[in-house]
Design an enzyme around this catalytic site. Structure first.
Site, mmCIF file in Angstrom:
data_model
loop_
_atom_site.group_PDB
_atom_site.id
_atom_site.type_symbol
_atom_site.label_atom_id
_atom_site.label_comp_id
_atom_site.label_asym_id
_atom_site.label_seq_id
_atom_site.Cartn_x
_atom_site.Cartn_y
_atom_site.Cartn_z
ATOM 1 C CG ASP A 17 -3.932 2.398 4.962
ATOM 2 O OD1 ASP A 17 -4.438 2.644 5.923
ATOM 3 O OD2 ASP A 17 -3.569 3.409 4.147
ATOM 4 C CG ASP A 19 -1.294 0.816 -4.119
ATOM 5 O OD1 ASP A 19 -0.824 1.427 -3.014
ATOM 6 O OD2 ASP A 19 -2.614 0.767 -4.024
ATOM 7 C CD GLU A 31 -0.567 5.846 2.408
ATOM 8 O OE1 GLU A 31 -1.237 7.045 1.822
ATOM 9 O OE2 GLU A 31 -1.329 4.897 2.741
ATOM 10 C CG ASP A 66 -1.872 1.199 1.217
ATOM 11 O OD1 ASP A 66 -2.705 1.080 0.672
ATOM 12 O OD2 ASP A 66 -1.556 2.091 2.109
ATOM 13 C CG HIS A 98 -5.472 7.867 4.521
ATOM 14 N ND1 HIS A 98 -5.796 7.342 3.352
ATOM 15 C CD2 HIS A 98 -6.669 8.427 5.103
ATOM 16 C CE1 HIS A 98 -7.065 7.338 3.107
ATOM 17 N NE2 HIS A 98 -7.381 8.135 4.118
#
Ligand code: AMP
Ligand code: MG
Ligand code: MG
Length: 216
Positions: free
Chosen positions: A191, A129, A33, A31, A186
C-alpha cells in the site's frame, strides 16, 4: 526592449518551467495494518505491520524503508479474516517484538537518517493511521505519541487539491491515475509503495505540492 525588461521576462519564463518547490525534502509514506474482524469494528485494534517509505521530493526516489511486523498483545491470535485481508500469517507475527520495541527502533531509524520534522512530513491515505490507530496503540502500551507524529499529509486531500476530485480510496486514486497497482492490496508495504506511485504521478503530471493537511 531594455536589458532589464528582457532579464525579467527570461526569469519569469524560467520560473514557469520549473517544478513546484516542495515544502518538505522527504515524504515519509506510512500505512499501518491492524488486527481486525469481519464486519464488526474491534474494540482495541493493534498494529501488526508498520512500514514507512522515505521518498526524496527532489529526485522522487525512495531512499530508505523501515518495515516491521508486530506481535499483538491484547489479542495475539489473528482472525482468519485479518490474515485473508492483509496477507499477514500468524507465524509472521508470532516471533516479532511487541509495539513498544518496534516503535523505539522506528525512532532510532528516524534519528539515524536525520529525518527531523522541519524537512519531513508523514503521508497517509486518510487520517485513520495517525489520528486513530497510533494514539490507540500508544494508549494500550502507555506511551506518549511523539510531537512529530501529530501532523501529517492526508494523500486523499492532496489528490483532491491537485485534481478537484475527492477519492474514495487508494485503489480509486490508482485507477483514476491509470497506474498499475503493485503487489497486494492491504499489505502495508505494498500500500505504501502504491501511495508513492500516486504521489510521484501527482507531482509530475499535476504539479501537486505536498503540504501538511491534518493535525491531532
Ligand atoms: P488498509 O490500510 O486499507 O489496508 O487498512 C488498514 C487496516 O484497516 C487493516 O489492517 C484492517 O485492520 C482495517 N480494515 C481495512 N479494511 C477493512 C475491512 N474491509 N474490514 C475490516 N477491517 C478493515
Ligand atoms: Mg491504510
Ligand atoms: Mg494498508
Amino acid at each position: 526592449m531594455s536589458m532589464r525588461l528582457l532579464a525579467r521576462r527570461a526569469q519569469r519564463l524560467l520560473k514557469n518551467r520549473q517544478d513546484v518547490v516542495q515544502p518538505f525534502k522527504y515524504l515519509l509514506v506510512l500505512d499501518f495494518e491492524a488486527t481486525c474482524e469481519k464486519d464488526i469494528p474491534i474494540e482495541t485494534p493493534e498494529i501488526i505491520e508498520f512500514p514507512c517509505v522515505a521518498l526524496n521530493t527532489q529526485s522522487w526516489e525512495i531512499e530508505e524503508i523501515f518495515h516491521r511486523y508486530i506481535k499483538p498483545r491484547v489479542k495475539p491470535i489473528l482472525t482468519p479474516f485479518c490474515t485473508e485481508l492483509t496477507g499477514i500469517m500468524q507465524e509472521t507475527v508470532d516471533d516479532e517484538e511487541h509495539f513498544p520495541q518496534v516503535f523505539k527502533d522506528f525512532s532510532s531509524w528516524m534519528q539515524r537518517n536525520n529525518f527531523d520534522k522541519d524537512k519531513c512530513a508523514f503521508v497517509t491515505c486518510g487520517d485513520w493511521d495517525l489520528k486513530v490507530m497510533l494514539p490507540g496503540q500508544c494508549a494500550i502500551d502507555g506511551l506518549k505519541v511523539p510531537e512529530y507524529l501529530n501532523k501529517w499529509i492526508n494523500l486523499k486531500r492532496s489528490y483532491c487539491e491537485a485534481t478537484q476530485i475527492y477519492p474514495k480510496s487508494l485503489n480509486d486514486m490508482i485507477r483514476r491515475l491509470k497506474l498499475q497497482p503493485q503487489g497486494r492490496a492491504h499489505s502495508g508495504l505494498h500500500d505504501s509503495i502504491n501511495m508513492v506511485q500516486v504521489i510521484e504521478t501527482l507531482a509530475k503530471n499535476h504539479k501537486a505540492k505536498f503540504d501538511l493537511t491534518s493535525v491531532r
